[in-house]
Every structure is written in C-alpha cells, then in structure tokens.
Enzyme design. Sequence first.
Site, short mmCIF file in Angstrom:
data_model
loop_
_atom_site.label_atom_id
_atom_site.label_comp_id
_atom_site.label_asym_id
_atom_site.label_seq_id
_atom_site.Cartn_x
_atom_site.Cartn_y
_atom_site.Cartn_z
N ASP A 94 27.56 40.38 44.40
CA ASP A 94 28.10 40.60 43.07
C ASP A 94 27.04 40.27 42.01
OD1 ASP A 94 30.01 41.06 41.08
OD2 ASP A 94 30.78 39.01 41.14
N ILE A 277 38.26 40.14 41.46
CA ILE A 277 39.13 39.03 41.08
C ILE A 277 38.49 37.73 41.55
CG2 ILE A 277 41.41 37.99 41.36
CD1 ILE A 277 42.49 40.86 41.83
#
Length: 333
Positions: A94, A277
């Site tokens: 990420d 999330i």
Amino acid sequence: MVNYKDLGLVNTREMFKKAIAGQYAIAAFNFNNMEQMQAIIQAAVETKSPVILQVSSGARKYANQTLLRYMAQGAVEYAKELGCAHPQIVLHLDHGDSFELCKSCIDMGFSSVMIDGSHFPYEENIALTKKVVDYAHQFDVTVEGELGVLAGIEDDVKAEHHTYTQPEEVIDFVSRTGVDSLAISIGTSHGANKFTPEQCTRDANGVLVPPPLRFDILKEIEKKIPGFPIVLHGSSSVPQDLVAIINKYGGALKDAIGIPEDQLREAAKSAVCKINIDSDGRLAMTAAVREVMATKPAEFDPRKYLGPARDWLRELYKKKLINVLGSAGKMEC
C-alpha cells in the site's frame, strides 16, 4: 527472488475482473501483526470472500519484511485449515513511494504493489509508475497507480488537502503507464478524522454528516476508461459505537467521522473493485483493548486483550464483506 505463486498467493487481475462483472468490491485490509492477519482470514473464509492483505511501508518496517512473507504464506495455509481449499488471497504493498521499495516487495513475494506518484508532477508520476509496471509485469505482479491526492494521515502518507482526480487525464495515464488498476480521489480521506466539522453538516441530533462522495467524477472516469479497475483509498466508515467505547474508557477521539457505508456500497456496484479499509480495524481493536483494560485492571496476559481485539476485528470485517463490499460468497472454497 521469491515468487508469490510459490506462497499460494494470487495477483489481482482475475479477482478485479470478476468483481466488476459481479458489481462488488474486494476488501483491502491493512495488517501489521498476527492478530490482524488472523481476523482478516477468519472473516474472509467465514464469508467466502476473496481478500487483499495490505501492507504499508510503515507496517513493513514494523513487522519485518521476512516475517511478513511467511505470515502471508501462513495466511494461505490457515485459510485452508479453516476449510477453504482454494483461497484467493493477495499480498499488496500500500502506498509504495519509490521504485526501490516496490522492487523489494516484488522480490520478497508480494503479488501486487501500489506505486503512489500522485505527489509528483504529472509526467514524473507517469515515468515512475511505468518503471514499476515494467519491472512488476516480468513476474506477473499487478500494479496499482494513483491520480489525485487524498487528504489525511495514514502511516507515512500525509496530505492537508484533496486534489480530485481529473477525468481528462485518466486515458493518457493508464495507456502510458500500463497499470492494472487506478486509485482515484473522489472525496474519501485517510485516518479517523476524515473531515473537519466545518466541512460537514449536522443532523437533527447534532451528529456530523460528511459531504457526499463525488460520484460525478467517478462516472466521468468510467466513461473515459470503461471497465477499468478503480480503487478507493481512505474508505473507513469510523463506526460511532466504537468511537464511543474508546472515549468511554479514556480515549480522546473528537469529531472522528468517516465515509457512510451506503455510499461505499454504491461505489462497489461500479468499476470500483478495491476498497481500502484500515482505520476501522484500528478502532475495533483499540476499543476492545481499552474495554478489557478498564473493566479488568488486574489483567496482564496479552492473549486476554489481544484475543478480544482479534474477535472484534473479525466481526467488523465480516459485516464489511457482507454489507458494504458485497463480496460474500464470491470465493469458491
């Protein structure tokens, strides 16, 4: 060089194709430790949902890159042990901020990486993203790029203001870089305090109501690159019951507010096939730990507070997979 296929992992290509066709999204849940990984896999298997194990650069430093590789391999075997013979699990970087970091992750067994060049000028973003794509595709690793900037703070990623994705740029960016998916900015934001009170309205009960997502921008992007995988970062909803528990037991989360789940469900029915999330998971674990510490002050066994934290996280993620992402039942175990 460790090939992710030898670890039992998959990349995102077929996963995203099925999600777009089925009008659901794949959850990308961040993890830093064993309890978080257990909760993610338990939720994915119990709901039969494909899932993305997402690692930030900060998590990689915290957990150690070698341990993360074996944890991902263990996650696949754990899913099988729980009854899913053919789990669909991605290990994803990420917000990679350099070619070197992305290359290192690919070499260590990641099946997907994000290169975030959104903070660079447009041409530099293209050049950096293409460099990562050219390397990653040699090993069938998928790559996520980003256009636009999300406000907020998440690990090492910080930005004070939104820069919405410009629809007129997406065709050029996708065609010149060769990315497999594109993260866009339409109003989501990193962290648990995604909006200031001044950006929100208040309902009859005085509860903050965030501004709606820019679905008009999303629709324009879909017209430009129909069927292309779109990603939403910063998509935690910040459940107010968890915020209340944290504050009840000594926390200080003032005006914490997230993205309404109904808007995320609407987005998941479009070309948005990956929804990130992270903050919601942090809130669930923190609420559980604070409750144990406050109600059982003599407790000092980490299993007695990390166990409940894992269980609260699992239940939260199951609800997300079923009610928000719509991915339940989409993994053939």
